[in-house]
Design a protein around this motif. Structure first.
Motif, mmCIF file in Angstrom:
data_model
loop_
_atom_site.group_PDB
_atom_site.id
_atom_site.type_symbol
_atom_site.label_atom_id
_atom_site.label_comp_id
_atom_site.label_asym_id
_atom_site.label_seq_id
_atom_site.Cartn_x
_atom_site.Cartn_y
_atom_site.Cartn_z
ATOM 1 N N SER A 16 0.819 -1.208 0.000
ATOM 2 C CA SER A 16 0.000 0.000 0.000
ATOM 3 C C SER A 16 0.854 1.259 0.000
ATOM 4 C CB SER A 16 -0.912 0.012 1.224
ATOM 5 O OG SER A 16 -0.134 0.116 2.393
ATOM 6 N N GLY A 17 2.162 1.071 0.039
ATOM 7 C CA GLY A 17 3.065 2.202 0.030
ATOM 8 C C GLY A 17 3.492 2.656 1.411
ATOM 9 N N SER A 18 2.952 2.047 2.437
ATOM 10 C CA SER A 18 3.351 2.430 3.791
ATOM 11 C C SER A 18 4.195 1.336 4.403
ATOM 12 C CB SER A 18 2.115 2.678 4.661
ATOM 13 O OG SER A 18 1.369 1.496 4.811
ATOM 14 N N GLY A 19 5.025 1.725 5.333
ATOM 15 C CA GLY A 19 5.865 0.740 6.002
ATOM 16 C C GLY A 19 5.081 -0.080 6.982
ATOM 17 N N SER A 20 5.622 -1.234 7.331
ATOM 18 C CA SER A 20 4.963 -2.107 8.294
ATOM 19 C C SER A 20 5.036 -1.499 9.675
ATOM 20 C CB SER A 20 5.633 -3.481 8.324
ATOM 21 O OG SER A 20 5.482 -4.115 7.093
ATOM 22 N N SER A 21 4.027 -1.748 10.452
ATOM 23 C CA SER A 21 4.041 -1.285 11.833
ATOM 24 C C SER A 21 3.437 -2.351 12.712
ATOM 25 C CB SER A 21 3.254 0.026 11.977
ATOM 26 O OG SER A 21 1.918 -0.186 11.614
ATOM 27 N N GLY A 22 3.747 -2.274 13.970
ATOM 28 C CA GLY A 22 3.244 -3.260 14.915
ATOM 29 C C GLY A 22 1.793 -3.026 15.235
ATOM 30 N N ALA A 67 6.271 1.814 21.161
ATOM 31 C CA ALA A 67 7.654 1.605 20.734
ATOM 32 C C ALA A 67 7.724 0.647 19.549
ATOM 33 C CB ALA A 67 8.498 1.092 21.892
ATOM 34 N N VAL A 68 6.943 -0.422 19.585
ATOM 35 C CA VAL A 68 6.933 -1.381 18.474
ATOM 36 C C VAL A 68 6.441 -0.706 17.200
ATOM 37 C CG1 VAL A 68 5.810 -3.468 17.587
ATOM 38 C CG2 VAL A 68 6.788 -3.462 19.877
ATOM 39 N N ARG A 69 5.433 0.121 17.317
ATOM 40 C CA ARG A 69 4.901 0.816 16.141
ATOM 41 C C ARG A 69 5.914 1.798 15.552
ATOM 42 N NH1 ARG A 69 0.166 0.921 19.261
ATOM 43 N NH2 ARG A 69 0.496 3.108 19.824
ATOM 44 N N ASP A 70 6.840 2.252 16.368
ATOM 45 C CA ASP A 70 7.862 3.190 15.897
ATOM 46 C C ASP A 70 8.965 2.509 15.087
ATOM 47 O OD1 ASP A 70 6.466 5.146 17.254
ATOM 48 O OD2 ASP A 70 7.940 5.370 18.874
ATOM 49 N N VAL A 71 9.035 1.183 15.135
ATOM 50 C CA VAL A 71 10.121 0.441 14.490
ATOM 51 C C VAL A 71 9.665 -0.130 13.157
ATOM 52 C CG1 VAL A 71 11.740 -1.485 14.706
ATOM 53 C CG2 VAL A 71 11.065 -0.190 16.749
ATOM 54 N N ARG A 72 10.496 0.081 12.131
ATOM 55 C CA ARG A 72 10.256 -0.513 10.808
ATOM 56 C C ARG A 72 11.485 -1.330 10.421
ATOM 57 N NH1 ARG A 72 10.226 3.860 7.049
ATOM 58 N NH2 ARG A 72 12.354 3.308 6.503
ATOM 59 N N ILE A 73 11.260 -2.546 9.965
ATOM 60 C CA ILE A 73 12.361 -3.368 9.456
ATOM 61 C C ILE A 73 12.485 -3.082 7.968
ATOM 62 C CG2 ILE A 73 13.201 -5.702 9.035
ATOM 63 C CD1 ILE A 73 11.731 -6.573 11.551
ATOM 64 N N ASP A 74 13.648 -2.588 7.574
ATOM 65 C CA ASP A 74 13.887 -2.244 6.183
ATOM 66 C C ASP A 74 14.480 -3.405 5.392
ATOM 67 O OD1 ASP A 74 13.053 0.486 6.481
ATOM 68 O OD2 ASP A 74 14.959 0.875 7.479
ATOM 69 N N GLU A 75 15.258 -4.237 6.068
ATOM 70 C CA GLU A 75 15.951 -5.316 5.364
ATOM 71 C C GLU A 75 16.437 -6.352 6.362
ATOM 72 O OE1 GLU A 75 19.434 -5.500 1.988
ATOM 73 O OE2 GLU A 75 19.684 -4.052 3.596
ATOM 74 N N CYS A 76 16.388 -7.604 5.953
ATOM 75 C CA CYS A 76 16.977 -8.699 6.726
ATOM 76 C C CYS A 76 17.840 -9.504 5.781
ATOM 77 C CB CYS A 76 15.896 -9.609 7.312
ATOM 78 S SG CYS A 76 14.947 -8.836 8.606
ATOM 79 N N LYS A 77 19.050 -9.805 6.208
ATOM 80 C CA LYS A 77 19.947 -10.526 5.313
ATOM 81 C C LYS A 77 21.089 -11.157 6.086
ATOM 82 C CE LYS A 77 23.097 -6.755 4.201
ATOM 83 N NZ LYS A 77 23.764 -6.054 3.121
ATOM 84 N N LEU A 78 21.805 -12.016 5.396
ATOM 85 C CA LEU A 78 23.079 -12.531 5.869
ATOM 86 C C LEU A 78 24.135 -11.557 5.352
ATOM 87 C CD1 LEU A 78 24.287 -15.042 7.331
ATOM 88 C CD2 LEU A 78 24.702 -15.990 5.065
ATOM 89 N N ASP A 79 25.038 -11.116 6.215
ATOM 90 C CA ASP A 79 26.015 -10.123 5.760
ATOM 91 C C ASP A 79 26.993 -10.718 4.755
ATOM 92 O OD1 ASP A 79 27.914 -11.552 7.235
ATOM 93 O OD2 ASP A 79 28.293 -9.954 8.666
ATOM 94 N N ASP A 80 27.801 -9.854 4.175
ATOM 95 C CA ASP A 80 28.719 -10.266 3.113
ATOM 96 C C ASP A 80 29.745 -11.294 3.559
ATOM 97 O OD1 ASP A 80 27.411 -8.594 1.348
ATOM 98 O OD2 ASP A 80 28.795 -6.918 1.652
ATOM 99 N N THR A 81 30.047 -11.325 4.862
ATOM 100 C CA THR A 81 31.019 -12.296 5.358
ATOM 101 C C THR A 81 30.400 -13.678 5.524
ATOM 102 O OG1 THR A 81 30.568 -11.942 7.719
ATOM 103 C CG2 THR A 81 32.180 -10.457 6.663
ATOM 104 N N GLY A 82 29.060 -13.736 5.563
ATOM 105 C CA GLY A 82 28.378 -15.001 5.809
ATOM 106 C C GLY A 82 28.387 -15.419 7.264
ATOM 107 N N LYS A 83 28.788 -14.511 8.161
ATOM 108 C CA LYS A 83 28.921 -14.857 9.573
ATOM 109 C C LYS A 83 27.859 -14.232 10.469
ATOM 110 C CE LYS A 83 33.893 -15.529 9.266
ATOM 111 N NZ LYS A 83 35.202 -15.107 9.724
ATOM 112 N N ASN A 84 27.094 -13.262 9.948
ATOM 113 C CA ASN A 84 26.120 -12.554 10.780
ATOM 114 C C ASN A 84 24.792 -12.360 10.076
ATOM 115 O OD1 ASN A 84 27.913 -11.727 13.097
ATOM 116 N ND2 ASN A 84 29.025 -10.792 11.404
ATOM 117 N N LEU A 85 23.708 -12.519 10.832
ATOM 118 C CA LEU A 85 22.381 -12.151 10.369
ATOM 119 C C LEU A 85 22.180 -10.687 10.744
ATOM 120 C CD1 LEU A 85 20.435 -15.279 11.624
ATOM 121 C CD2 LEU A 85 20.895 -14.694 9.226
ATOM 122 N N VAL A 86 21.682 -9.897 9.803
ATOM 123 C CA VAL A 86 21.559 -8.465 10.010
ATOM 124 C C VAL A 86 20.138 -8.015 9.692
ATOM 125 C CG1 VAL A 86 22.372 -6.182 9.281
ATOM 126 C CG2 VAL A 86 23.972 -8.105 9.371
#
Length: 148
Positions: free
Chosen positions: A35-41, A54-73
């Motif tokens: 819908s063009g709006s970010g997710s909210s709690g 506080a939960v409503r104030d947080v938006r997750i923009d991206e989830c990924k494995l970092d370039d090293t392959g050692k961390n979830l970000v």
């Protein structure tokens, strides 16, 4: 009674995103719901506690494995629409296929000025042996804020 909202960001099949998973350095997911709006709690029925806000104030923009392959970000944007400055604590959980152990990352004392936004990353060690693709979702498990 503490009430915690959950913001759910599907890493696969999310409308308005390219899809993907936590695997690989370039995989990402949009937190938009189409819908063009970010997710909210969501808020709990019957009220709006500080944790809900506080939960409503947080938006997750991206989830990924970092370039090293050692961390979830998880890349986060916290928006403070209040007239007061706040320090935020956020816990993000990476969820995956059945049988996959969940991983948790925390951000503590993120200072966000009144009527402003701040971006940060919640990072935790990746203990799997693959490309992170077993993690399908990234959620805000809980969040809190205190006047700074």
């Amino acid at each position: 009674m503490a009430v915690f909202g959950v913001v759910l960001i599907a890493l696969t099949g999310a409308r308005g995103s390219g899809g993907g998973s936590c695997g690989g350095g370039s995989s990402s997911s949009s937190s938009h719901d189409g819908s063009g709006s970010g997710s909210s709690g969501g808020s709990a029925p019957g009220g709006s506690s500080s944790a809900d806000r506080a939960v409503r104030d947080v938006r997750i923009d991206e989830c990924k494995l970092d370039d090293t392959g050692k961390n979830l970000v998880a890349r986060l944007t916290v928006t403070n629409d209040s007239s007061l400055d706040y320090d935020y604590d956020v816990t993000v959980q990476f969820k995956g296929d059945a049988g996959v152990t969940t991983a948790t990352a925390m951000v503590n004392d993120l200072h966000v000025k009144a009527s402003a936004s701040a971006s940060t990353e919640a990072t935790t060690a990746y203990t799997g042996g693959g490309d992170g693709s077993e993690y399908k979702k990234c959620v805000v498990l809980n969040a809190g804020r205190i006047v700074a």
